[in-house]
Design a protein around this motif. Structure first.
Motif, short mmCIF file in Angstrom:
data_model
loop_
_atom_site.label_atom_id
_atom_site.label_comp_id
_atom_site.label_asym_id
_atom_site.label_seq_id
_atom_site.Cartn_x
_atom_site.Cartn_y
_atom_site.Cartn_z
N LEU A 128 15.41 -21.41 -16.20
CA LEU A 128 15.12 -22.02 -17.52
C LEU A 128 16.18 -21.61 -18.53
CD1 LEU A 128 11.36 -21.98 -18.50
CD2 LEU A 128 12.79 -23.91 -17.90
N VAL A 129 16.65 -20.37 -18.41
CA VAL A 129 17.71 -19.91 -19.32
C VAL A 129 18.97 -20.75 -19.08
CG1 VAL A 129 19.25 -17.96 -19.84
CG2 VAL A 129 16.79 -17.58 -19.53
N MET A 130 19.26 -21.03 -17.82
CA MET A 130 20.47 -21.79 -17.47
C MET A 130 20.37 -23.25 -17.90
SD MET A 130 20.89 -20.39 -13.58
CE MET A 130 22.43 -21.19 -13.15
N ALA A 131 19.20 -23.85 -17.63
CA ALA A 131 19.11 -25.31 -17.74
C ALA A 131 17.75 -25.76 -18.28
CB ALA A 131 19.36 -25.92 -16.36
N ASN A 226 15.96 -8.55 -20.27
CA ASN A 226 14.80 -9.32 -19.85
C ASN A 226 14.11 -9.97 -21.05
OD1 ASN A 226 12.78 -10.21 -17.91
ND2 ASN A 226 11.42 -8.72 -18.89
N LYS A 227 13.97 -9.22 -22.13
CA LYS A 227 13.30 -9.81 -23.31
C LYS A 227 14.18 -10.89 -23.93
CE LYS A 227 10.13 -8.44 -23.23
NZ LYS A 227 8.93 -8.89 -22.48
N GLY A 228 15.50 -10.69 -23.85
CA GLY A 228 16.41 -11.72 -24.34
C GLY A 228 16.30 -12.99 -23.53
N LEU A 229 16.24 -12.85 -22.19
CA LEU A 229 16.07 -14.03 -21.32
C LEU A 229 14.72 -14.69 -21.63
CD1 LEU A 229 17.32 -12.58 -17.88
CD2 LEU A 229 18.62 -14.02 -19.47
N GLU A 230 13.72 -13.85 -21.88
CA GLU A 230 12.38 -14.39 -22.17
C GLU A 230 12.33 -15.12 -23.50
OE1 GLU A 230 9.74 -11.24 -19.53
OE2 GLU A 230 9.44 -11.32 -21.69
N LEU A 231 13.13 -14.67 -24.45
CA LEU A 231 13.20 -15.36 -25.74
C LEU A 231 13.72 -16.80 -25.52
CD1 LEU A 231 13.42 -14.73 -29.05
CD2 LEU A 231 15.83 -14.94 -28.49
N ILE A 232 14.78 -16.91 -24.73
CA ILE A 232 15.35 -18.24 -24.45
C ILE A 232 14.36 -19.07 -23.63
CG2 ILE A 232 17.28 -19.45 -23.34
CD1 ILE A 232 18.96 -16.84 -23.89
N GLU A 233 13.72 -18.41 -22.66
CA GLU A 233 12.69 -19.08 -21.84
C GLU A 233 11.59 -19.66 -22.74
OE1 GLU A 233 10.52 -16.31 -19.37
OE2 GLU A 233 9.65 -17.90 -18.13
N ALA A 234 11.14 -18.86 -23.71
CA ALA A 234 10.06 -19.29 -24.61
C ALA A 234 10.49 -20.47 -25.48
CB ALA A 234 9.60 -18.12 -25.48
N CYS A 235 11.76 -20.45 -25.92
CA CYS A 235 12.25 -21.57 -26.74
C CYS A 235 12.12 -22.89 -25.98
CB CYS A 235 13.70 -21.34 -27.14
SG CYS A 235 13.90 -20.04 -28.35
N TRP A 236 12.44 -22.87 -24.68
CA TRP A 236 12.34 -24.11 -23.89
C TRP A 236 10.90 -24.48 -23.60
CZ3 TRP A 236 16.09 -27.06 -24.47
CH2 TRP A 236 17.42 -26.61 -24.45
N LEU A 237 10.11 -23.50 -23.15
CA LEU A 237 8.73 -23.81 -22.77
C LEU A 237 7.92 -24.32 -23.94
CD1 LEU A 237 7.87 -20.77 -20.46
CD2 LEU A 237 8.09 -23.16 -19.75
N PHE A 238 8.09 -23.68 -25.12
CA PHE A 238 7.24 -23.99 -26.26
C PHE A 238 7.96 -24.82 -27.32
CE2 PHE A 238 5.79 -19.97 -24.31
CZ PHE A 238 4.66 -20.49 -23.70
N CYS A 316 21.85 -6.01 -25.51
CA CYS A 316 21.64 -7.24 -24.73
C CYS A 316 20.64 -8.16 -25.42
CB CYS A 316 21.15 -6.91 -23.32
SG CYS A 316 22.45 -6.28 -22.26
N LEU A 317 19.72 -7.58 -26.16
CA LEU A 317 18.73 -8.40 -26.88
C LEU A 317 19.42 -9.23 -27.95
CD1 LEU A 317 15.76 -9.09 -27.17
CD2 LEU A 317 15.45 -7.02 -28.54
N SER A 318 20.35 -8.63 -28.69
CA SER A 318 21.11 -9.38 -29.71
C SER A 318 21.98 -10.45 -29.06
CB SER A 318 22.04 -8.47 -30.52
OG SER A 318 21.41 -7.30 -30.86
N LEU A 319 22.57 -10.10 -27.90
CA LEU A 319 23.43 -11.07 -27.22
C LEU A 319 22.64 -12.32 -26.83
CD1 LEU A 319 25.58 -8.80 -24.87
CD2 LEU A 319 26.35 -10.04 -26.91
N ALA A 320 21.42 -12.11 -26.38
CA ALA A 320 20.59 -13.25 -25.98
C ALA A 320 20.23 -14.09 -27.20
CB ALA A 320 19.33 -12.77 -25.26
N GLN A 321 19.95 -13.43 -28.32
CA GLN A 321 19.66 -14.20 -29.54
C GLN A 321 20.87 -15.02 -29.95
OE1 GLN A 321 18.27 -10.92 -31.96
NE2 GLN A 321 16.14 -11.59 -31.78
N GLN A 322 22.03 -14.39 -29.80
CA GLN A 322 23.28 -15.09 -30.13
C GLN A 322 23.48 -16.29 -29.21
OE1 GLN A 322 26.31 -12.06 -30.30
NE2 GLN A 322 27.94 -13.59 -30.51
N ALA A 323 23.25 -16.10 -27.92
CA ALA A 323 23.41 -17.20 -26.96
C ALA A 323 22.41 -18.31 -27.25
CB ALA A 323 23.22 -16.68 -25.53
N ALA A 324 21.20 -17.94 -27.62
CA ALA A 324 20.17 -18.95 -27.93
C ALA A 324 20.61 -19.78 -29.13
CB ALA A 324 18.83 -18.28 -28.21
#
Ligand code: NAD
Ligand code: MG
Length: 397
Positions: A128-131, A226-238, A316-324
């Motif tokens: 989900l993070v990828m696509a 993991n929480k960073g990936l989950e943040l991105i996952e949540a953006c897609w799911l919800f 890594c949490l900030s990096l995931a927010q940045q990627a999102a």
């Protein structure tokens, strides 16, 4: 009878899934079990669950499984390779697919399940993070019902009034939601002195205080990627943005996440940290089925603590927010770099703190494009992996 394929049957989520399925033989029947190389464990599962197919990605391992089962009265067909994973995920006789492969390796088989309109129990967050955009659009087209298995996302789903599931679309504003509170345990290094983080070992990183999980997600929990990936996952799911989500440290892992409404109500889902609860919830949905998880003892739990995350400790949490926020192929690049860096850390070739360093450099250098189809995602993934490997080989050894 509901016919089920379990992708990643020999992993932590796969084993928990088979445990729940075995409690309801009148309701579920196993169609296919898959693994990467672990044919001996798969042989035991095949004898117990008698699936129509057993698939190993590794061709040599599949041959060993075939020899092991030959001569026994087992009628399971053994298949090999990635194309076989795709086939058992999308086969006409299958109703439900548990997507529990770890990492980008799950991309094509999980997508095949969505394309074929299955009920997809989604544990494999990396895909989900990828696509995520492609997955959600394809689910809308095919009518696939995506049910979150990640405990936080399953909790959020349970706290939202989505009787028709996520397939019907999710609009937080229309539902009266002010924000999603995504909880995190903080992992084994929540209180470790910062100066000691560079020297922590894979064994220490994999010793999660509350959950017993596969190695990759355990390291991700320790770095909070993991929480960073989950943040991105949540953006897609919800169907929301990173601004709609607040990450909250909750060390006891009793609350699995919460939803705050405009009237001030906050709904939470609580339970023991045992993946059989979200698995049983998704399997039975919209009904409830027993999971084998003991009742939560609130008196023993006694207290629930909360604090804000420390972004300095967990870059890594900030990096995931940045990627999102960057969007496009940025999350795919970050995920790919992280998979390579975590594997190198587990092999002892990279220090724990260098995982974030590799991830940052790959993310910042990534050439971003719009993921209009899976091949764009696969190219971004391959380039980021290659960059991460070069960084690890050149600078960090
Ligand atoms: P794991 O490492 O225990 O198991 C992974 C499974 O995938 C195994 O069956 C393995 O054979 C298979 N696999 C690995 N590489 C493969 C490849 N290249 N091709 C085909 N199959 C391959 O992992 P896990 O902890 O069960 O996690 C699985 C997924 O679920 C991950 O995406 C993880 O983030 C997610 N998840 C896990 C938990 C948990 O409690 N373990 C909780 C939430 C989400
Ligand atoms: Mg989780």
């Amino acid at each position: 009878m509901e016919c089920i394929t379990v992708l990643g049957a020999t992993g932590s989520v796969g084993v928990s899934t088979l445990d729940v399925l075995a409690r309801h033989p009148e309701r579920y029947q196993v169609y296919a079990l898959t693994a990467n190389t672990s044919w001996q464990q798969l042989a035991i599962q095949v004898r117990k669950h008698q699936p129509r197919y057993a698939v190993l990605s590794d061709i040599g391992a599949a041959e060993l499984l075939r020899q092991e089962l030959a001569g026994s009265n087992c009628t399971t067909h053994v298949l090999a390779g990635e194309q076989a994973l795709v086939e058992v995920a999308g086969a006409a006789d299958v109703d439900t697919v548990m997507a529990a492969i770890v990492g980008g390796a799950g991309l094509l088989p999980t997508f095949a399940a969505v394309e074929a309109g299955k009920k997809v129990l989604l544990a494999n967050k990396e895909v989900l993070v990828m696509a995520g955009g492609l997955f959600m659009a394809e689910a809308r087209r095919s009518g696939a019902q995506i049910l979150p298995i990640d405990s936080e996302h399953n909790a959020i789903f349970q706290c939202l009034p989505l009787q028709k599931g996520l397939a019907a679309g999710c609009n937080l504003a229309e539902l009266g939601v002010r924000k999603i509170l995504l909880t995190a345990s903080g992992g084994p290094f929540r209180d470790t002195p910062l100066a000691e983080l560079a020297g922590v070992t894979p064994a220490q990183a994999c010793a999660h205080p509350n959950w017993d999980m596969g190695q990759k997600i355990s390291v991700d929990s320790a770095s909070m990627m993991n929480k960073g990936l989950e943040l991105i996952e949540a953006c897609w799911l919800f169907n929301c943005s990173p601004d709609d989500i607040e990450v909250l440290i909750h060390p006891q892992s009793v609350i699995h996440s919460m939803v705050e409404y405009v009237d001030g109500s906050v709904l939470a889902q609580l339970g023991n940290p045992d993946m059989r609860t979200p698995i049983a919830h998704a399997l039975g949905w919209p009904e409830r089925v027993a999971s084998g998880v003991p009742a939560l003892d609130m008196v023993a739990a006694a207290r629930l603590d909360f604090s804000a995350p420390d972004y300095h400790r967990f870059p890594c949490l900030s990096l995931a927010q940045q990627a999102a926020s960057l969007g496009q192929t940025a999350p795919a690049a970050l995920n790919a770099a992280n998979e390579v860096a975590v594997a190198a850390f587990l092999r002892g070739e990279l220090a724990f703190t260098e995982i974030a360093e590799v991830n940052k450099r790959v993310l910042l250098a990534a050439e971003l494009t719009e993921p209009v189809d899976l091949s764009v995602v696969q190219i971004a993934d391959a380039k980021a992996r290659e960059h991460a490997r070069r960084l690890i080989a050149a600078a960090f050894t």
